[in-house]
Design an enzyme around this catalytic site. Structure first.
Site, short mmCIF file in Angstrom:
data_model
loop_
_atom_site.label_atom_id
_atom_site.label_comp_id
_atom_site.label_asym_id
_atom_site.label_seq_id
_atom_site.Cartn_x
_atom_site.Cartn_y
_atom_site.Cartn_z
CB CYS A 185 -1.01 -0.14 1.15
SG CYS A 185 -1.75 1.51 1.56
CB CYS A 203 0.28 1.89 4.05
SG CYS A 203 -1.44 1.32 3.96
#
Length: 112
Positions: free
Chosen positions: A34, A37
């Protein structure tokens, strides 16, 4: 777990690290793949160091522990959840700028 570091939680440790903690806990639900993230991870680590002794910071890898994500209503990452006295008190979904995350933590700490 030493203060000031981001602990990795799994099904076996989530209860002790988060739900049974004596103070507030910031939980970062994320995954290695991600990109948003990865943008938030350094800020989360910085929060752990800045609020050492006042805030525990925990990371949950949603790929490795999808059950935890499901249990805690995480359907989009990054998802940052703040727990106090074992209860969820705040949630922020998506990559947020550092000032927003600092405000989140400050708000929870001020609420006591």
């Amino acid at each position: 777990m030493p203060d000031g570091v981001v602990a990795e939680a799994d099904e076996a440790t989530f209860g002790t690290l988060v739900l049974e903690a004596s103070g507030p806990v910031l939980v970062a639900f994320s995954a290695e793949w991600c990109v948003p993230c990865r943008l938030v991870d350094p800020v989360v680590a910085e929060l752990a160091a800045t609020y050492r002794g006042r805030l525990r910071v925990v990371r949950v890898d949603t790929d490795a522990h999808p059950g935890l994500a499901t249990t805690h209503g995480v359907d989009s990452i990054p998802s940052l959840q703040v727990f106090a006295a074992g209860s969820l008190v705040r949630t922020v979904v998506g990559a947020q700028p550092k000032p927003e995350l600092v405000a989140l933590v400050e708000g929870v700490l001020a609420a006591g």
